[in-house]
Motif scaffolding. Sequence first.
Motif, PDB file in Angstrom:
ATOM      1  N   PRO A 127     -12.121 -54.921 -13.600  1.00 15.05           N
ATOM      2  CA  PRO A 127     -10.694 -55.171 -13.357  1.00 15.05           C
ATOM      3  C   PRO A 127     -10.516 -56.089 -12.150  1.00 15.05           C
ATOM      4  N   ILE A 128      -9.547 -56.997 -12.219  1.00 16.75           N
ATOM      5  CA  ILE A 128      -9.254 -57.885 -11.106  1.00 16.75           C
ATOM      6  C   ILE A 128      -7.741 -57.894 -10.870  1.00 16.75           C
ATOM      7  N   ALA A 129      -7.350 -58.298  -9.652  1.00 17.27           N
ATOM      8  CA  ALA A 129      -5.929 -58.246  -9.294  1.00 17.27           C
ATOM      9  C   ALA A 129      -5.363 -59.574  -8.836  1.00 17.27           C
ATOM     10  N   GLN A 133     -10.358 -63.554  -7.397  1.00 18.69           N
ATOM     11  CA  GLN A 133     -11.442 -62.726  -7.920  1.00 18.69           C
ATOM     12  C   GLN A 133     -12.096 -63.328  -9.166  1.00 18.69           C
ATOM     13  N   LEU A 134     -11.523 -64.419  -9.670  1.00 16.17           N
ATOM     14  CA  LEU A 134     -12.141 -65.113 -10.800  1.00 16.17           C
ATOM     15  C   LEU A 134     -13.252 -66.060 -10.347  1.00 16.17           C
ATOM     16  N   ARG A 135     -13.281 -66.395  -9.074  1.00 10.26           N
ATOM     17  CA  ARG A 135     -14.295 -67.324  -8.572  1.00 10.26           C
ATOM     18  C   ARG A 135     -15.698 -66.775  -8.800  1.00 10.26           C
ATOM     19  N   GLY A 136     -16.588 -67.652  -9.220  1.00  9.11           N
ATOM     20  CA  GLY A 136     -17.970 -67.248  -9.436  1.00  9.11           C
ATOM     21  C   GLY A 136     -18.236 -66.747 -10.831  1.00  9.11           C
ATOM     22  N   ASN A 137     -17.177 -66.496 -11.612  1.00 10.99           N
ATOM     23  CA  ASN A 137     -17.351 -66.046 -12.993  1.00 10.99           C
ATOM     24  C   ASN A 137     -17.298 -67.270 -13.904  1.00 10.99           C
ATOM     25  N   ASP A 150      -3.679 -76.640 -13.073  1.00 11.68           N
ATOM     26  CA  ASP A 150      -3.441 -76.925 -11.653  1.00 11.68           C
ATOM     27  C   ASP A 150      -3.835 -75.738 -10.777  1.00 11.68           C
ATOM     28  N   VAL A 151      -3.442 -74.539 -11.207  1.00 16.27           N
ATOM     29  CA  VAL A 151      -3.739 -73.335 -10.420  1.00 16.27           C
ATOM     30  C   VAL A 151      -5.240 -73.070 -10.395  1.00 16.27           C
ATOM     31  N   LEU A 152      -5.875 -73.104 -11.561  1.00 19.09           N
ATOM     32  CA  LEU A 152      -7.305 -72.801 -11.642  1.00 19.09           C
ATOM     33  C   LEU A 152      -8.152 -73.851 -10.923  1.00 19.09           C
ATOM     34  N   ASP A 153      -7.790 -75.113 -11.083  1.00 17.24           N
ATOM     35  CA  ASP A 153      -8.541 -76.180 -10.418  1.00 17.24           C
ATOM     36  C   ASP A 153      -8.414 -76.081  -8.898  1.00 17.24           C
ATOM     37  N   TYR A 159     -13.812 -72.934 -15.981  1.00 17.69           N
ATOM     38  CA  TYR A 159     -13.255 -72.348 -17.207  1.00 17.69           C
ATOM     39  C   TYR A 159     -13.362 -73.346 -18.351  1.00 17.69           C
ATOM     40  N   GLN A 160     -13.213 -72.822 -19.562  1.00 15.94           N
ATOM     41  CA  GLN A 160     -13.139 -73.662 -20.757  1.00 15.94           C
ATOM     42  C   GLN A 160     -11.716 -73.574 -21.289  1.00 15.94           C
ATOM     43  N   THR A 161     -11.182 -74.681 -21.809  1.00 19.88           N
ATOM     44  CA  THR A 161      -9.824 -74.662 -22.339  1.00 19.88           C
ATOM     45  C   THR A 161      -9.852 -74.400 -23.844  1.00 19.88           C
ATOM     46  N   LEU A 162      -8.822 -73.714 -24.291  1.00 14.09           N
ATOM     47  CA  LEU A 162      -8.667 -73.411 -25.705  1.00 14.09           C
ATOM     48  C   LEU A 162      -7.367 -74.024 -26.206  1.00 14.09           C
ATOM     49  N   PRO A 163      -7.356 -74.557 -27.429  1.00 13.33           N
ATOM     50  CA  PRO A 163      -6.091 -75.023 -28.004  1.00 13.33           C
ATOM     51  C   PRO A 163      -5.220 -73.822 -28.312  1.00 13.33           C
ATOM     52  N   ALA A 164      -3.914 -74.076 -28.482  1.00 16.84           N
ATOM     53  CA  ALA A 164      -3.008 -72.975 -28.839  1.00 16.84           C
ATOM     54  C   ALA A 164      -3.521 -72.305 -30.104  1.00 16.84           C
ATOM     55  N   SER A 165      -3.715 -71.016 -30.036  1.00 22.61           N
ATOM     56  CA  SER A 165      -4.282 -70.311 -31.190  1.00 22.61           C
ATOM     57  C   SER A 165      -3.926 -68.841 -31.141  1.00 22.61           C
ATOM     58  N   ALA A 166      -3.497 -68.337 -32.268  1.00 15.71           N
ATOM     59  CA  ALA A 166      -3.180 -66.918 -32.354  1.00 15.71           C
ATOM     60  C   ALA A 166      -4.449 -66.077 -32.293  1.00 15.71           C
ATOM     61  N   ALA A 167      -5.627 -66.736 -32.422  1.00 15.86           N
ATOM     62  CA  ALA A 167      -6.899 -66.016 -32.448  1.00 15.86           C
ATOM     63  C   ALA A 167      -7.495 -65.824 -31.059  1.00 15.86           C
ATOM     64  N   ALA A 168      -6.844 -66.336 -30.013  1.00 17.63           N
ATOM     65  CA  ALA A 168      -7.431 -66.274 -28.672  1.00 17.63           C
ATOM     66  C   ALA A 168      -7.698 -64.837 -28.236  1.00 17.63           C
TER      67      ALA A 168
END
Length: 263
Positions: A127-129, A133-137, A150-153, A159-168
């Motif tokens: 769990p993260i808050a 806490q995502l750094r290093g993963n 912008d926030v993640l960079d 991270y890897q980006t995903l196209p809009a998908s109901a399967a995410a």
Amino acid sequence: MSMSTRVALAAQLSLMAALLGTPPRCAAQGPINVLVAETPPFVTDQGGVAAGPYIEAMKLLADREGVGIRFGSPRPMKRLLLEAKQSRNTCVLGVPFAPGEAEVLNYIGRVGPLDVAVYAKRGVAPPIANVAQLRGNTSIASADLAEVRDVLDAEGIVYQTLPASAAAMKMLNAERFAYLVAEEPAIDDLKELSIERQFVLLRTERWLACNTALEPATAAHLRHAISEGLYAASTRPVWASFGLGEHFDRVSKAWRLSTGKQR
């Protein structure tokens, strides 16, 4: 009725509408081209035809203002923005606001909220808050949204980006990655998939943005049509027809409170 009488009557109607804050119905003209990206369940691609509550709600509201619109096939947002900048009489529905684009696009009005959160499968990832806490993963997937990038960079997140998908969400449930950064789902299927929301990364809004050469009168009608976004009370039957009545009730109430548009 003589021409002079019709002109005088039109002027009176325009004056009355201005005093009431409601523009007169739009004069007959060619339909506005409205471009959309696939953003399930709000906009889905049904064999090249755009469908979903965003589509039907926008049609309903525009029709009441006398504005004809036609939707193109869902395509990637980057392509849509480029086309809207270059094509007169063209708008993009559901685009996040980007300050850098305000000089080349006319942001007509907000159409709905956009909450992005971080998700993980219960018992798989710690769990993260917060975003730090995502750094290093290195097992992180994200929706392809400019604000999110912008926030993640800025935080140095890989991270890897995903196209809009109901399967995410199902991909997360299948442990294809440890964390998913995505828009909050309209349908509460997280418990069924053993997925838990960790925290809200950002809260923003989706807009209707148009080519800057769009006629001012048409822009005014569109602005009035979506004065309450696509969550106006009159659109609830549309949302309910897609099985999203409870989503409408929850989101419209919270959005009115956040924007001060209480009724």
